[in-house]
Design a protein around this motif. Structure first.
Motif, PDB file in Angstrom:
ATOM      1  N   TYR A 178       0.827  -1.208   0.000  1.00  0.00           N
ATOM      2  CA  TYR A 178       0.000   0.000   0.000  1.00  0.00           C
ATOM      3  C   TYR A 178       0.862   1.258   0.000  1.00  0.00           C
ATOM      4  CZ  TYR A 178      -2.729   3.786   2.169  1.00  0.00           C
ATOM      5  OH  TYR A 178      -3.313   4.999   2.468  1.00  0.00           O
ATOM      6  N   ILE A 179       0.567   2.156  -0.932  1.00  0.00           N
ATOM      7  CA  ILE A 179       1.180   3.487  -0.979  1.00  0.00           C
ATOM      8  C   ILE A 179       0.038   4.502  -0.975  1.00  0.00           C
ATOM      9  CG2 ILE A 179       2.601   5.094  -2.318  1.00  0.00           C
ATOM     10  CD1 ILE A 179       3.967   2.678  -3.588  1.00  0.00           C
ATOM     11  N   PRO A 180      -0.008   5.399  -0.013  1.00  0.00           N
ATOM     12  CA  PRO A 180      -1.120   6.352   0.055  1.00  0.00           C
ATOM     13  C   PRO A 180      -1.247   7.191  -1.212  1.00  0.00           C
ATOM     14  CG  PRO A 180       0.156   6.404   2.078  1.00  0.00           C
ATOM     15  CD  PRO A 180       0.942   5.575   1.094  1.00  0.00           C
ATOM     16  N   ARG A 181      -2.460   7.487  -1.568  1.00  0.00           N
ATOM     17  CA  ARG A 181      -2.708   8.401  -2.689  1.00  0.00           C
ATOM     18  C   ARG A 181      -2.245   9.796  -2.294  1.00  0.00           C
ATOM     19  NH1 ARG A 181      -6.842  11.695  -4.670  1.00  0.00           N
ATOM     20  NH2 ARG A 181      -8.088  11.390  -2.783  1.00  0.00           N
ATOM     21  N   ASN A 182      -2.448  10.127  -1.027  1.00  0.00           N
ATOM     22  CA  ASN A 182      -2.001  11.407  -0.483  1.00  0.00           C
ATOM     23  C   ASN A 182      -1.283  11.148   0.844  1.00  0.00           C
ATOM     24  OD1 ASN A 182      -3.116  13.317  -2.434  1.00  0.00           O
ATOM     25  ND2 ASN A 182      -5.113  12.671  -1.676  1.00  0.00           N
ATOM     26  N   GLU A 183       0.021  11.213   0.822  1.00  0.00           N
ATOM     27  CA  GLU A 183       0.797  11.037   2.055  1.00  0.00           C
ATOM     28  C   GLU A 183       0.582  12.206   3.005  1.00  0.00           C
ATOM     29  OE1 GLU A 183       2.376   8.720   4.271  1.00  0.00           O
ATOM     30  OE2 GLU A 183       3.492   8.151   2.472  1.00  0.00           O
ATOM     31  N   TYR A 184       0.298  13.375   2.393  1.00  0.00           N
ATOM     32  CA  TYR A 184       0.059  14.583   3.191  1.00  0.00           C
ATOM     33  C   TYR A 184      -1.230  15.261   2.749  1.00  0.00           C
ATOM     34  CZ  TYR A 184       4.942  13.887   4.466  1.00  0.00           C
ATOM     35  OH  TYR A 184       6.105  13.340   4.922  1.00  0.00           O
ATOM     36  N   THR A 185      -1.800  16.030   3.633  1.00  0.00           N
ATOM     37  CA  THR A 185      -3.017  16.761   3.313  1.00  0.00           C
ATOM     38  C   THR A 185      -2.676  17.998   2.483  1.00  0.00           C
ATOM     39  OG1 THR A 185      -2.927  18.188   5.273  1.00  0.00           O
ATOM     40  CG2 THR A 185      -3.985  16.034   5.528  1.00  0.00           C
ATOM     41  N   LYS A 186      -3.693  18.683   1.993  1.00  0.00           N
ATOM     42  CA  LYS A 186      -3.474  19.890   1.197  1.00  0.00           C
ATOM     43  C   LYS A 186      -2.782  20.980   2.005  1.00  0.00           C
ATOM     44  CE  LYS A 186      -7.359  19.176  -1.958  1.00  0.00           C
ATOM     45  NZ  LYS A 186      -8.666  19.687  -2.445  1.00  0.00           N
ATOM     46  N   LYS A 187      -2.922  20.918   3.325  1.00  0.00           N
ATOM     47  CA  LYS A 187      -2.282  21.907   4.195  1.00  0.00           C
ATOM     48  C   LYS A 187      -0.857  21.510   4.555  1.00  0.00           C
ATOM     49  CE  LYS A 187      -6.577  23.627   6.262  1.00  0.00           C
ATOM     50  NZ  LYS A 187      -7.317  23.858   7.539  1.00  0.00           N
ATOM     51  N   GLY A 188      -0.411  20.372   4.002  1.00  0.00           N
ATOM     52  CA  GLY A 188       0.960  19.941   4.243  1.00  0.00           C
ATOM     53  C   GLY A 188       1.148  19.096   5.491  1.00  0.00           C
ATOM     54  N   LYS A 189       0.051  18.776   6.161  1.00  0.00           N
ATOM     55  CA  LYS A 189       0.142  17.957   7.366  1.00  0.00           C
ATOM     56  C   LYS A 189       0.098  16.475   7.003  1.00  0.00           C
ATOM     57  CE  LYS A 189      -1.999  21.359  10.444  1.00  0.00           C
ATOM     58  NZ  LYS A 189      -3.098  21.607  11.416  1.00  0.00           N
ATOM     59  N   ARG A 190       0.586  15.657   7.886  1.00  0.00           N
ATOM     60  CA  ARG A 190       0.592  14.216   7.659  1.00  0.00           C
ATOM     61  C   ARG A 190      -0.841  13.698   7.543  1.00  0.00           C
ATOM     62  NH1 ARG A 190       3.444   9.716  11.533  1.00  0.00           N
ATOM     63  NH2 ARG A 190       1.515   9.958  12.702  1.00  0.00           N
ATOM     64  N   ASN A 191      -1.094  12.875   6.545  1.00  0.00           N
ATOM     65  CA  ASN A 191      -2.433  12.315   6.345  1.00  0.00           C
ATOM     66  C   ASN A 191      -2.639  11.170   7.330  1.00  0.00           C
ATOM     67  OD1 ASN A 191      -4.888  11.364   5.479  1.00  0.00           O
ATOM     68  ND2 ASN A 191      -4.204  10.747   3.449  1.00  0.00           N
ATOM     69  N   GLU A 192      -3.293  11.454   8.443  1.00  0.00           N
ATOM     70  CA  GLU A 192      -3.459  10.452   9.491  1.00  0.00           C
ATOM     71  C   GLU A 192      -4.353   9.295   9.051  1.00  0.00           C
ATOM     72  OE1 GLU A 192      -1.692  10.357  12.094  1.00  0.00           O
ATOM     73  OE2 GLU A 192      -0.789  12.330  11.884  1.00  0.00           O
ATOM     74  N   ARG A 193      -5.264   9.549   8.136  1.00  0.00           N
ATOM     75  CA  ARG A 193      -6.177   8.488   7.702  1.00  0.00           C
ATOM     76  C   ARG A 193      -5.439   7.412   6.898  1.00  0.00           C
ATOM     77  NH1 ARG A 193     -12.071  10.582   5.862  1.00  0.00           N
ATOM     78  NH2 ARG A 193     -12.560   8.432   6.492  1.00  0.00           N
ATOM     79  N   ALA A 194      -4.268   7.751   6.375  1.00  0.00           N
ATOM     80  CA  ALA A 194      -3.460   6.770   5.652  1.00  0.00           C
ATOM     81  C   ALA A 194      -2.650   5.899   6.609  1.00  0.00           C
ATOM     82  CB  ALA A 194      -2.511   7.478   4.688  1.00  0.00           C
ATOM     83  N   ARG A 195      -2.774   6.193   7.905  1.00  0.00           N
ATOM     84  CA  ARG A 195      -1.983   5.485   8.909  1.00  0.00           C
ATOM     85  C   ARG A 195      -2.844   4.790   9.962  1.00  0.00           C
ATOM     86  NH1 ARG A 195       0.756   9.618   6.891  1.00  0.00           N
ATOM     87  NH2 ARG A 195       3.016   9.464   6.698  1.00  0.00           N
ATOM     88  N   ARG A 196      -4.145   4.795   9.751  1.00  0.00           N
ATOM     89  CA  ARG A 196      -5.002   4.189  10.772  1.00  0.00           C
ATOM     90  C   ARG A 196      -6.074   3.298  10.154  1.00  0.00           C
ATOM     91  NH1 ARG A 196      -8.048   9.853  11.983  1.00  0.00           N
ATOM     92  NH2 ARG A 196      -9.899   9.550  10.668  1.00  0.00           N
TER      93      ARG A 196
END
Length: 246
Positions: free
Chosen positions: A62-80
């Motif tokens: 699995y590789i996230p479609r978005n590793e980070y959010t549009k605001k540049g923060k870590r995409n937590e939903r890709a990690r839970r």
């Protein structure tokens, strides 16, 4: 249709003491999946104890479609892990007036009325039981759960690439999601179950597709075991799995 749902739910409540709590269902599902911690769409291993990243990405590619959010923060939903309604809550919620129109009891602090999921959770027992039904809840990578939204499943098989090696495609413009072929039977039996137990409407095309998938893709050992565990905790099994066991 609503009368039928009321009668079915009343029966379930009287006989099984049907669970109305989505939160309670998620806690019970953690126990059910203990020893079999794999996500529904990608078959990724996951570990609740790893708070930094529950998803073992190397186990599934699995590789996230978005590793980070549009605001540049870590995409937590890709990690839970999130408990995905395989049949989206909106798809069965729309048959209730509280979802479509709201209710006199659904009024916020600003004196404005609200509707949808929040309203149905507050005023409708039948909706709460359907939302908490564990037969329709599966562990999924949060990003995939969020991307899929309330999209229906496409007839075609996923090609992969959108999320690395994970065979799961979201067609945002078409509002459809594609899955790997092995999941067709699971999906079919879930939709057929909701149609039978709660009277959820299916189109002729959907009914034909799911009936065919149910026969072509029989349940594997984990699906059977999962059904048995849910039956013990919730009080009812999925008859479309049980029929194929005898």
């Amino acid at each position: 249709m609503i009368k039928k749902i009321l009668l079915l739910t009343l029966f379930a409540t009287l006989v099984f003491g049907a669970n109305e709590s989505f939160s309670k269902s998620k806690k019970m599902l953690k126990q059910i999946y203990k020893g079999h911690q794999f996500t529904i769409y990608c078959e990724c291993k996951y570990n609740y104890k790893n708070k930094n990243n529950m998803i073992e990405r190397d186990s599934c590619g699995y590789i996230p479609r978005n590793e980070y959010t549009k605001k540049g923060k870590r995409n937590e939903r890709a990690r839970r892990i999130e408990w995905e309604h395989l049949i989206p809550a909106e798809n069965f919620g729309r048959q209730f007036a509280c979802w479509r129109e709201g209710n006199a009891e659904c009024v916020g602090k600003n004196s404005k009325g609200y509707k949808g999921r929040k309203c149905c959770e507050k005023v409708n027992q039948q909706y709460r039981i359907m939302q908490a039904d564990m037969h329709n809840l599966f562990p999924a990578v949060g990003e995939l759960n969020g991307d899929r939204k309330n999209f229906r499943f496409d007839f075609e098989e996923a090609s992969g690439g959108q999320y690395g090696a994970c065979k799961f495609d979201v067609l945002f413009k078409e509002k459809r999601a594609k899955v790997r072929e092995e999941l067709r039977g699971v999906i079919a039996r879930d939709y057929l179950y909701f149609n039978k137990r709660y009277g959820m409407k299916l189109s002729k095309q959907e009914l034909k597709k799911f009936t065919a998938w149910n026969k072509l893709y029989p349940p594997n050992e984990w699906e059977k075991e999962r059904n048995e565990k849910i039956e013990k905790m919730q009080g009812n099994g999925n008859p479309f799995i049980l029929k194929l066991l005898h």
